[in-house]
Design a protein around this motif. Structure first.
Motif, PDB file in Angstrom:
ATOM      1  N   PRO A 270     -23.138  -2.678   4.930  1.00  0.00           N
ATOM      2  CA  PRO A 270     -24.510  -2.815   5.334  1.00  0.00           C
ATOM      3  C   PRO A 270     -24.877  -3.975   5.654  1.00  0.00           C
ATOM      4  O   PRO A 270     -25.140  -4.599   6.877  1.00  0.00           O
ATOM      5  CB  PRO A 270     -24.878  -3.068   3.619  1.00  0.00           C
ATOM      6  N   LEU A 271     -23.689  -5.254   5.736  1.00  0.00           N
ATOM      7  CA  LEU A 271     -23.937  -6.082   6.191  1.00  0.00           C
ATOM      8  C   LEU A 271     -23.519  -6.070   8.079  1.00  0.00           C
ATOM      9  O   LEU A 271     -23.893  -6.497   8.322  1.00  0.00           O
ATOM     10  CB  LEU A 271     -22.751  -7.866   6.104  1.00  0.00           C
ATOM     11  N   LEU A 272     -22.389  -4.892   7.728  1.00  0.00           N
ATOM     12  CA  LEU A 272     -22.098  -4.736   9.003  1.00  0.00           C
ATOM     13  C   LEU A 272     -22.594  -4.227   9.928  1.00  0.00           C
ATOM     14  O   LEU A 272     -23.064  -4.125  11.286  1.00  0.00           O
ATOM     15  CB  LEU A 272     -20.488  -4.191   8.921  1.00  0.00           C
ATOM     16  N   VAL A 273     -23.117  -3.293   9.596  1.00  0.00           N
ATOM     17  CA  VAL A 273     -24.891  -2.294  10.228  1.00  0.00           C
ATOM     18  C   VAL A 273     -26.133  -3.299  10.326  1.00  0.00           C
ATOM     19  O   VAL A 273     -26.711  -3.126  11.293  1.00  0.00           O
ATOM     20  CB  VAL A 273     -24.981  -1.808   8.516  1.00  0.00           C
ATOM     21  N   PHE A 274     -26.311  -4.162   9.607  1.00  0.00           N
ATOM     22  CA  PHE A 274     -27.331  -5.498   9.987  1.00  0.00           C
ATOM     23  C   PHE A 274     -27.105  -6.047  11.199  1.00  0.00           C
ATOM     24  O   PHE A 274     -27.753  -6.227  11.492  1.00  0.00           O
ATOM     25  CB  PHE A 274     -27.886  -6.046   8.394  1.00  0.00           C
ATOM     26  N   ARG A 275     -25.823  -6.747  10.989  1.00  0.00           N
ATOM     27  CA  ARG A 275     -25.072  -7.654  12.056  1.00  0.00           C
ATOM     28  C   ARG A 275     -25.299  -6.588  13.359  1.00  0.00           C
ATOM     29  O   ARG A 275     -25.513  -7.076  14.593  1.00  0.00           O
ATOM     30  CB  ARG A 275     -24.096  -8.536  12.010  1.00  0.00           C
ATOM     31  N   PHE A 276     -24.737  -5.335  13.131  1.00  0.00           N
ATOM     32  CA  PHE A 276     -24.394  -4.868  14.561  1.00  0.00           C
ATOM     33  C   PHE A 276     -25.851  -4.463  14.906  1.00  0.00           C
ATOM     34  O   PHE A 276     -25.898  -4.599  16.635  1.00  0.00           O
ATOM     35  CB  PHE A 276     -23.950  -3.474  14.123  1.00  0.00           C
ATOM     36  N   VAL A 277     -26.636  -3.912  14.280  1.00  0.00           N
ATOM     37  CA  VAL A 277     -28.276  -3.603  14.601  1.00  0.00           C
ATOM     38  C   VAL A 277     -29.185  -4.599  15.057  1.00  0.00           C
ATOM     39  O   VAL A 277     -29.696  -4.624  16.559  1.00  0.00           O
ATOM     40  CB  VAL A 277     -28.847  -2.729  14.557  1.00  0.00           C
ATOM     41  N   TYR A 278     -28.825  -5.895  14.432  1.00  0.00           N
ATOM     42  CA  TYR A 278     -29.413  -6.905  15.152  1.00  0.00           C
ATOM     43  C   TYR A 278     -29.821  -7.588  16.137  1.00  0.00           C
ATOM     44  O   TYR A 278     -30.042  -9.022  17.001  1.00  0.00           O
ATOM     45  CB  TYR A 278     -30.300  -7.142  13.940  1.00  0.00           C
ATOM     46  N   PHE A 279     -28.049  -7.828  15.685  1.00  0.00           N
ATOM     47  CA  PHE A 279     -28.037  -9.403  16.031  1.00  0.00           C
ATOM     48  C   PHE A 279     -26.497  -9.037  17.498  1.00  0.00           C
ATOM     49  O   PHE A 279     -26.822  -9.181  18.820  1.00  0.00           O
ATOM     50  CB  PHE A 279     -26.601  -9.918  15.680  1.00  0.00           C
ATOM     51  N   LEU A 280     -25.438  -8.125  17.192  1.00  0.00           N
ATOM     52  CA  LEU A 280     -24.394  -8.076  18.320  1.00  0.00           C
ATOM     53  C   LEU A 280     -25.034  -7.097  19.789  1.00  0.00           C
ATOM     54  O   LEU A 280     -24.389  -6.899  20.133  1.00  0.00           O
ATOM     55  CB  LEU A 280     -23.171  -7.229  17.046  1.00  0.00           C
ATOM     56  N   ALA A 281     -25.945  -5.877  18.925  1.00  0.00           N
ATOM     57  CA  ALA A 281     -26.192  -4.809  20.193  1.00  0.00           C
ATOM     58  C   ALA A 281     -26.852  -5.456  20.943  1.00  0.00           C
ATOM     59  O   ALA A 281     -26.736  -5.395  22.226  1.00  0.00           O
ATOM     60  CB  ALA A 281     -26.640  -3.522  19.424  1.00  0.00           C
ATOM     61  N   PRO A 282     -27.206  -6.565  20.885  1.00  0.00           N
ATOM     62  CA  PRO A 282     -28.501  -6.999  21.281  1.00  0.00           C
ATOM     63  C   PRO A 282     -27.642  -7.901  22.413  1.00  0.00           C
ATOM     64  O   PRO A 282     -28.363  -8.415  23.715  1.00  0.00           O
ATOM     65  CB  PRO A 282     -29.537  -7.701  20.364  1.00  0.00           C
ATOM     66  N   LEU A 283     -26.724  -8.736  21.720  1.00  0.00           N
ATOM     67  CA  LEU A 283     -26.132  -9.419  22.315  1.00  0.00           C
ATOM     68  C   LEU A 283     -25.536  -8.386  23.304  1.00  0.00           C
ATOM     69  O   LEU A 283     -25.475  -9.299  24.792  1.00  0.00           O
ATOM     70  CB  LEU A 283     -25.272 -10.087  21.024  1.00  0.00           C
ATOM     71  N   GLY A 284     -24.920  -7.633  22.818  1.00  0.00           N
ATOM     72  CA  GLY A 284     -24.144  -7.074  24.481  1.00  0.00           C
ATOM     73  C   GLY A 284     -24.539  -6.994  25.155  1.00  0.00           C
ATOM     74  O   GLY A 284     -24.603  -6.479  26.691  1.00  0.00           O
ATOM     75  N   LEU A 285     -25.781  -5.785  24.870  1.00  0.00           N
ATOM     76  CA  LEU A 285     -27.310  -5.244  25.933  1.00  0.00           C
ATOM     77  C   LEU A 285     -27.741  -6.611  26.223  1.00  0.00           C
ATOM     78  O   LEU A 285     -27.731  -6.922  27.513  1.00  0.00           O
ATOM     79  CB  LEU A 285     -28.357  -4.746  25.053  1.00  0.00           C
ATOM     80  N   GLY A 286     -28.348  -8.103  26.627  1.00  0.00           N
ATOM     81  CA  GLY A 286     -28.753  -8.680  26.965  1.00  0.00           C
ATOM     82  C   GLY A 286     -27.822  -9.375  27.848  1.00  0.00           C
ATOM     83  O   GLY A 286     -28.094 -10.268  28.643  1.00  0.00           O
ATOM     84  N   ALA A 287     -26.085  -9.609  27.112  1.00  0.00           N
ATOM     85  CA  ALA A 287     -25.210 -10.058  28.420  1.00  0.00           C
ATOM     86  C   ALA A 287     -25.421  -9.662  29.200  1.00  0.00           C
ATOM     87  O   ALA A 287     -24.863  -9.821  30.719  1.00  0.00           O
ATOM     88  CB  ALA A 287     -24.224 -10.271  27.465  1.00  0.00           C
ATOM     89  N   ILE A 288     -25.351  -8.057  29.622  1.00  0.00           N
ATOM     90  CA  ILE A 288     -25.183  -7.106  30.400  1.00  0.00           C
ATOM     91  C   ILE A 288     -26.653  -7.260  31.005  1.00  0.00           C
ATOM     92  O   ILE A 288     -27.094  -7.599  32.244  1.00  0.00           O
ATOM     93  CB  ILE A 288     -25.492  -5.926  30.020  1.00  0.00           C
ATOM     94  N   LEU A 289     -27.766  -7.643  30.893  1.00  0.00           N
ATOM     95  CA  LEU A 289     -28.818  -7.139  31.348  1.00  0.00           C
ATOM     96  C   LEU A 289     -29.084  -8.971  31.860  1.00  0.00           C
ATOM     97  O   LEU A 289     -29.330  -8.951  33.731  1.00  0.00           O
ATOM     98  CB  LEU A 289     -30.085  -7.629  30.679  1.00  0.00           C
ATOM     99  N   PHE A 290     -28.635  -9.672  31.618  1.00  0.00           N
ATOM    100  CA  PHE A 290     -28.411 -10.840  32.303  1.00  0.00           C
ATOM    101  C   PHE A 290     -27.104 -11.130  33.311  1.00  0.00           C
ATOM    102  O   PHE A 290     -28.085 -11.898  34.945  1.00  0.00           O
ATOM    103  CB  PHE A 290     -28.445 -12.294  31.035  1.00  0.00           C
ATOM    104  N   ALA A 291     -25.733 -10.375  33.702  1.00  0.00           N
ATOM    105  CA  ALA A 291     -25.288 -10.152  33.944  1.00  0.00           C
ATOM    106  C   ALA A 291     -26.305  -9.765  35.578  1.00  0.00           C
ATOM    107  O   ALA A 291     -25.203 -10.059  36.727  1.00  0.00           O
ATOM    108  CB  ALA A 291     -23.898 -10.130  34.376  1.00  0.00           C
ATOM    109  N   VAL A 292     -26.593  -8.551  35.619  1.00  0.00           N
ATOM    110  CA  VAL A 292     -27.090  -7.446  36.319  1.00  0.00           C
ATOM    111  C   VAL A 292     -27.843  -8.094  36.852  1.00  0.00           C
ATOM    112  O   VAL A 292     -28.319  -8.175  37.919  1.00  0.00           O
ATOM    113  CB  VAL A 292     -27.073  -6.090  35.324  1.00  0.00           C
ATOM    114  N   THR A 293     -28.941  -8.876  35.963  1.00  0.00           N
ATOM    115  CA  THR A 293     -30.183  -9.474  36.496  1.00  0.00           C
ATOM    116  C   THR A 293     -29.634 -10.434  37.783  1.00  0.00           C
ATOM    117  O   THR A 293     -30.201 -10.988  38.988  1.00  0.00           O
ATOM    118  CB  THR A 293     -31.147 -10.337  35.961  1.00  0.00           C
ATOM    119  N   GLU A 294     -28.725 -11.224  37.408  1.00  0.00           N
ATOM    120  CA  GLU A 294     -28.110 -12.674  38.088  1.00  0.00           C
ATOM    121  C   GLU A 294     -27.240 -11.535  38.916  1.00  0.00           C
ATOM    122  O   GLU A 294     -28.168 -12.813  40.233  1.00  0.00           O
ATOM    123  CB  GLU A 294     -27.179 -13.515  37.357  1.00  0.00           C
ATOM    124  N   LEU A 295     -26.899 -10.943  39.179  1.00  0.00           N
ATOM    125  CA  LEU A 295     -26.055  -9.966  40.531  1.00  0.00           C
ATOM    126  C   LEU A 295     -27.832  -9.354  41.421  1.00  0.00           C
ATOM    127  O   LEU A 295     -27.431 -10.565  42.845  1.00  0.00           O
ATOM    128  CB  LEU A 295     -25.412  -8.693  40.022  1.00  0.00           C
TER     129      LEU A 295
END
Length: 314
Positions: A270-295
């Motif tokens: 449960p802890l990994l699921v919560f951390r993945f869906v609320y923190f890690l998955a958005p973190l990965g997506l946000g980093a990609i969006l930020f990089a693409v937006t910068e380019l």
């Protein structure tokens, strides 16, 4: 001097990658797969859905803030800046600074000055506080016996604290109706938004925390029968501590909530699921969006410099 902006962008992306690695490197691949696959698909989808709903609420923090400063932008722009800033800021810690730096990067491109960006950041911070006070006050009143057990305070004190929490948003709403001039506290000046904006702050701030608690509840419900109000009450109380201490991603806070509710359960899944869906998955997506937006935006800026618009003829 312009290069410092690109240094900040590269540092934010690099830090996001490091945070992903640091969080996941404590577990072997087999442990991660076994823990997550043990969570029923319905609970996993429920947690992901509530996490998405929370981030959707968060986009309206910025959407309302831009209207507050008198520089409204189309919702897609506000949503892009909000999600990218908060998906990184939730994991980095010191959210006002980390997410604020990303917001500054976006909004100054779109015409806001430094003072206006600062007001956006303050408005969003106040929205977080209003949501926490509203949901926290409701939790203290509805689950006063749980709060007594957690804090060691007497029930009358807990009830008084609950009413005090709810009084904060109530006073804020009253001020938004009657106060038209900026409030001055020593050297600080605070402009109270109009009532529709203030009511929007209380609403989206409260609903956001309710969705986060629902995300955690879905993850915990995979291993035990726990009530939503119990999860929400303990989460809000613990989250207030995380905001004060600026712990990255609430590390230790979520664990303390879960250990209090389910001290005898196997909680890695449960802890990994919560951390993945609320923190890690958005973190990965946000980093990609930020990089693409910068380019993309950097490319547009370079093209604009090579081919400036024709000068207006006299």
């Amino acid at each position: 001097m312009r290069n410092w902006k690109y240094v900040i962008a590269a540092a934010a992306i690099g830090l996001a990658a490091f945070l992903l690695y640091r969080t996941l490197s404590r577990y072997s691949l087999d442990e991660l797969i076994a823990a997550v696959t043990a969570v029923p698909t319905a609970r996993l989808l429920g947690a992901a859905g509530f996490a998405a709903a929370s981030y959707l609420c968060l986009t309206f923090f910025d959407y309302l803030a831009l209207r507050y400063v008198g520089r409204p932008l189309p919702y897609p722009k506000a949503a892009l800046a909000s999600f990218t800033a908060l998906s990184l800021g939730h994991n980095i810690g010191l959210a006002a600074l980390s997410s604020g730096a990303v917001r500054y990067r976006f909004y100054t491109r779109w015409g806001l000055n430094g003072g206006e960006v600062a007001k956006v950041i303050v408005f969003c911070g106040v929205t977080v506080g209003l949501g926490l006070l509203t949901l926290g006050g409701a939790a203290l009143l509805l689950r006063s016996e749980l709060a007594v057990e957690i804090t060691g305070l007497t029930r009358p004190v807990v009830l008084a604290l609950g009413l005090g929490c709810l009084a904060g948003p109530a006073v804020y709403l009253v001020l938004s109706v009657f106060v038209r001039r900026p409030l001055r506290i020593r050297r600080w000046s605070l402009e109270i938004p109009a009532f529709p904006l203030a009511a929007g702050q209380v609403l989206v701030g409260s609903v956001n925390f309710a969705f986060v608690a629902a995300c955690l509840h879905q993850a915990l419900a995979a291993v035990a029968d726990v009530a939503y109000l119990g999860v929400a009450s303990v989460y809000v109380i613990a989250n207030a501590t995380a905001l004060v201490s600026h712990v990255p991603g609430g590390l230790g806070v979520i664990e303390s909530v879960v250990m209090y509710l389910l001290p005898q359960s196997d909680l890695i899944g449960p802890l990994l699921v919560f951390r993945f869906v609320y923190f890690l998955a958005p973190l990965g997506l946000g980093a990609i969006l930020f990089a693409v937006t910068e380019l993309v935006l950097r490319g547009r800026g370079s093209a604009h410099e090579r081919h400036p618009p024709d000068a207006v003829k006299a």
